[in-house]
Design a protein around this motif. Sequence first.
Motif, PDB file in Angstrom:
ATOM      1  N   HIS A 113       1.651   4.611   1.171  1.00  0.00           N
ATOM      2  CA  HIS A 113       1.210   5.408   2.325  1.00  0.00           C
ATOM      3  C   HIS A 113       1.421   6.908   2.120  1.00  0.00           C
ATOM      4  O   HIS A 113       0.986   7.695   2.974  1.00  0.00           O
TER       5      HIS A 113
ATOM      6  N   ILE B 225       0.843  -1.186   0.000  1.00  0.00           N
ATOM      7  CA  ILE B 225       0.000   0.000   0.000  1.00  0.00           C
ATOM      8  C   ILE B 225       0.885   1.245   0.000  1.00  0.00           C
ATOM      9  O   ILE B 225       1.841   1.335   0.787  1.00  0.00           O
TER      10      ILE B 225
ATOM     11  N   SER C 211      -1.602  -7.587  -3.754  1.00  0.00           N
ATOM     12  CA  SER C 211      -1.114  -6.694  -2.696  1.00  0.00           C
ATOM     13  C   SER C 211      -0.264  -7.488  -1.720  1.00  0.00           C
ATOM     14  O   SER C 211      -0.520  -8.682  -1.492  1.00  0.00           O
TER      15      SER C 211
ATOM     16  N   GLU D 156       1.709  -8.401   1.926  1.00  0.00           N
ATOM     17  CA  GLU D 156       1.244  -8.580   3.301  1.00  0.00           C
ATOM     18  C   GLU D 156       1.258  -7.241   4.028  1.00  0.00           C
ATOM     19  O   GLU D 156       2.218  -6.474   3.897  1.00  0.00           O
ATOM     20  N   PRO D 157       0.182  -6.923   4.774  1.00  0.00           N
ATOM     21  CA  PRO D 157       0.172  -5.651   5.505  1.00  0.00           C
ATOM     22  C   PRO D 157       1.269  -5.601   6.571  1.00  0.00           C
ATOM     23  O   PRO D 157       1.523  -6.599   7.254  1.00  0.00           O
TER      24      PRO D 157
ATOM     25  N   ALA E 181      -7.396   1.960   4.622  1.00  0.00           N
ATOM     26  CA  ALA E 181      -6.456   0.933   4.154  1.00  0.00           C
ATOM     27  C   ALA E 181      -7.169  -0.395   3.917  1.00  0.00           C
ATOM     28  O   ALA E 181      -6.911  -1.097   2.918  1.00  0.00           O
ATOM     29  N   ASN E 182      -8.067  -0.763   4.818  1.00  0.00           N
ATOM     30  CA  ASN E 182      -8.795  -2.024   4.664  1.00  0.00           C
ATOM     31  C   ASN E 182      -9.719  -1.991   3.441  1.00  0.00           C
ATOM     32  O   ASN E 182      -9.835  -2.979   2.694  1.00  0.00           O
TER      33      ASN E 182
ATOM     34  N   ASP F 131      -8.767  -3.877  -3.983  1.00  0.00           N
ATOM     35  CA  ASP F 131      -7.712  -4.474  -4.814  1.00  0.00           C
ATOM     36  C   ASP F 131      -7.939  -5.974  -4.989  1.00  0.00           C
ATOM     37  O   ASP F 131      -7.729  -6.537  -6.091  1.00  0.00           O
ATOM     38  N   GLU F 132      -8.388  -6.661  -3.909  1.00  0.00           N
ATOM     39  CA  GLU F 132      -8.629  -8.096  -4.003  1.00  0.00           C
ATOM     40  C   GLU F 132      -9.770  -8.398  -4.973  1.00  0.00           C
ATOM     41  O   GLU F 132      -9.729  -9.370  -5.737  1.00  0.00           O
TER      42      GLU F 132
ATOM     43  N   LYS G 215      -9.283  -0.216   0.753  1.00  0.00           N
ATOM     44  CA  LYS G 215      -8.437  -0.276  -0.449  1.00  0.00           C
ATOM     45  C   LYS G 215      -7.976  -1.714  -0.705  1.00  0.00           C
ATOM     46  O   LYS G 215      -7.928  -2.190  -1.848  1.00  0.00           O
ATOM     47  N   ARG G 216      -7.630  -2.420   0.408  1.00  0.00           N
ATOM     48  CA  ARG G 216      -7.189  -3.806   0.244  1.00  0.00           C
ATOM     49  C   ARG G 216      -8.316  -4.671  -0.318  1.00  0.00           C
ATOM     50  O   ARG G 216      -8.102  -5.494  -1.222  1.00  0.00           O
TER      51      ARG G 216
END
Length: 422
Positions: A4, A2, A181, A183-184, A167-168, A174-175, A170-171
């Motif tokens: 930032h 991601i 993406s 690993e966070p 952030a969640n 993207d999925e 966006k993740r």
Amino acid sequence: MIDHRPIVKRTLLSALLIVVLSFGNKVSAQDGKTLFQENCASCHKVDKDLTGPALKGIEDRVKDKKLLHAWIKNNQAVIASGDPYFTKLYQQWNKTPMSVFPNLSDTDIDAILKYIADYKSPAPTGTPGADPSAPHGKMGESDNAILYGVLTLILAVVAFVMLQVNANLKRLSDEKEGIPSGEPVPFYRNKTYITLITLLLFVVGGFFVVKGAIGLGRQIEYQPEQPIFYSHKVHAGTNQINCLYCHGSAWEGKHATIPSVNVCMNCHLTINEYTGAPIHKEDGTEVDGTAEIQKIYAAAGYDPKAKSYTGKTKPVEWVKIHSLPDHVFFSHAQHVRAGKVQCQTCHGEITAMHEVKQVSELSMGWCVNCHRETKVDFNNDKGEGNKFYSIYEKYHHEIKAGTRDSVTVADIGGLECQKCHY
């Protein structure tokens, strides 16, 4: 992974906006009150006389608003114009010149006048007999600082939660779109968060360190208990005993000094009991005034029954309240006698205090600002004023030419280092 950087930019901009709005709201909400406290409160109160007259109803007494603005900005020019009201006022207050405020705009003055017009005297609360002028439940600057600090912390937490939600989302997006993406990164290993927290701690810690360092040695609000409960409110306020009767050295010397017990006995040889209004300490405890007079007799070695001195004295160990560094020169005579500075200017409304406390910070900046604003008792062609200032021919010529209307302490060297420091 991601990115930032946009998040960090939005966070910094949001924090900056919050700070600006917080401080902006504070200034605008208390504009008139703040201006009054910064420019007027050292000499004036709204509802009672101090060094200068009470200001409540000033707009009713002076109908011409332009004239009132002119008086506040440059009172000597108004007096020179011969205005009857202000000339009479000047004479009533022993021709003590008021500070000039050319830096105040018309908007600033209107804000001060609105604060005065809207001012309501605080209702006496708390212990019966306690000083009604003492603050009860009033929110001070320290309370405001805590409030703004808590609000800032809450907003910071909200901003952090929003960043996590963003952030969640966006993740998940993207999925759904099949964008790979990484690993966070855990919060405690994220370099961006660590950097932001480090900078925040550095700024906050630096603020409190600097604030604490500036406050070192300043005893504002210091109010110790004395071995004998001496009420300035009873003596200087109710009974109107002149300050110089007890502190006569303030007229002649460097120090005001604490009067000897013999000075107390001048009155208390005949006054052996207290019959006035109830007196209370800061904690609400009632004081037995007659018992305190007995302490004076013990200190002086006086037997009130036999009306004679026994010779067995007991020194009074008074606690010093106001103290300046050893490298600072300050003369009471120079200020009280030559400068005609009122006691309340530095010591606050002493006639309303039972237990004396320090109300002024007595810092170098505080003194320097006073020197910049306070006008000396400059002598004029009529022979009025301090004759010492006749040596300043340049200023006399400028006053005659109309290019100058007054002379401040700063003009005669009041900002030179060697004048106050050895």
